[in-house]
Design a protein around this motif. Structure first.
Motif, PDB file in Angstrom:
ATOM      1  N   ARG A 153      39.018  74.426  74.935  1.00 39.23           N
ATOM      2  CA  ARG A 153      40.123  75.479  75.730  1.00 39.23           C
ATOM      3  C   ARG A 153      39.839  76.948  75.376  1.00 39.23           C
ATOM      4  O   ARG A 153      40.165  77.756  76.131  1.00 39.23           O
TER       5      ARG A 153
ATOM      6  N   THR B 189      46.498  77.020  76.325  1.00 35.82           N
ATOM      7  CA  THR B 189      46.305  75.605  77.093  1.00 35.82           C
ATOM      8  C   THR B 189      46.482  75.976  78.637  1.00 35.82           C
ATOM      9  O   THR B 189      45.837  75.339  79.545  1.00 35.82           O
TER      10      THR B 189
ATOM     11  N   ASP C 152      49.768  78.510  71.551  1.00 37.97           N
ATOM     12  CA  ASP C 152      49.036  77.403  71.508  1.00 37.97           C
ATOM     13  C   ASP C 152      49.259  76.887  73.166  1.00 37.97           C
ATOM     14  O   ASP C 152      48.187  76.543  73.899  1.00 37.97           O
TER      15      ASP C 152
ATOM     16  N   ASP D 120      37.082  72.671  70.408  1.00 41.55           N
ATOM     17  CA  ASP D 120      38.143  72.959  71.302  1.00 41.55           C
ATOM     18  C   ASP D 120      37.784  73.822  72.424  1.00 41.55           C
ATOM     19  O   ASP D 120      37.548  74.896  72.439  1.00 41.55           O
TER      20      ASP D 120
END
Length: 206
Positions: A112, A30, A26, A110
């Motif tokens: 991202r 990012t 994760d 999300d």
């Protein structure tokens, strides 16, 4: 492609290694979303994950293995979103409910995922093994939109259906792509209107 939340049955608690691997993955996501694939250095990933750099290899392997794991992670995220969209749309759902689902269910998004996806596309010449899974994940998403368009307008040519599906998809993913700019709130409504106008063009052509 926004990440819609799926509520399912409780799952077994992951092992500490699996949990830490997910945390590092994760953090990698990012960093790629923020700095691009080449800019997502081990130092940045370790800082984001709150671990020592030496632990990255222990949990995710070398750089190539980390990139492979991230590719799988992004593809799995898109597959989850695509499958949920198809499930919520149902076997008879057409373009109008699809557009409502795409543009009205963004609170759980999300961004991202799309930012990292674009960063990885930009680096695909250096990591050609990413090309097929990334392309396939987008094709699956487009297929759901094309299916809805065909159900709404079964007499249209496949080429026209495909063109409208690409336009709606591009409008949708562009919202995530522009998220670092923090665009005006009314852009969301404008994007949905643009998708609706694309869908309406099929009615006018009949």
């Amino acid at each position: 492609m926004s990440h819609l939340t799926i509520k399912g049955d409780s799952m077994p608690r992951p092992s500490l290694k699996d949990q830490r691997s997910e945390e590092i993955l994760d953090a990698f996501l990012t960093c790629v979303a923020s700095f691009g694939l080449e800019g997502a250095t081990q130092k940045r990933i370790a800082t984001e994950a709150g671990v020592k750099r030496t632990l990255l290899r222990h949990y995710l392997g070398n750089r190539d293995e980390m990139i492979s794991a991230l590719t799988e992670h992004i593809v799995a995220g898109f597959a989850q979103t695509t499958d949920l969209l198809a499930q919520m749309l149902g076997a008879d759902g057409g373009l109008e409910p699809l557009i409502d689902l795409l543009f009205d269910e963004r609170d759980a998004s999300d961004p991202r995922l799309m930012l990292a996806y674009q960063a990885m596309v930009a680096s695909v010449d250096n990591y050609p093994e990413m090309r097929a899974p990334l392309l396939e994940s987008l094709q699956r998403f487009l297929s759901v939109i094309e299916g809805a368009a065909k159900r709404s307008h079964p007499n249209h040519s496949p080429d026209t259906i495909r063109a409208v599906a690409h336009g709606i998809s591009a409008t949708y993913v562009n919202l995530d792509a522009l998220s670092p700019l923090n665009p005006p709130a009314d852009w969301h409504a404008a994007a949905k209107t643009a998708a609706t106008l694309l869908a309406s063009s099929l009615k006018e052509a009949q």
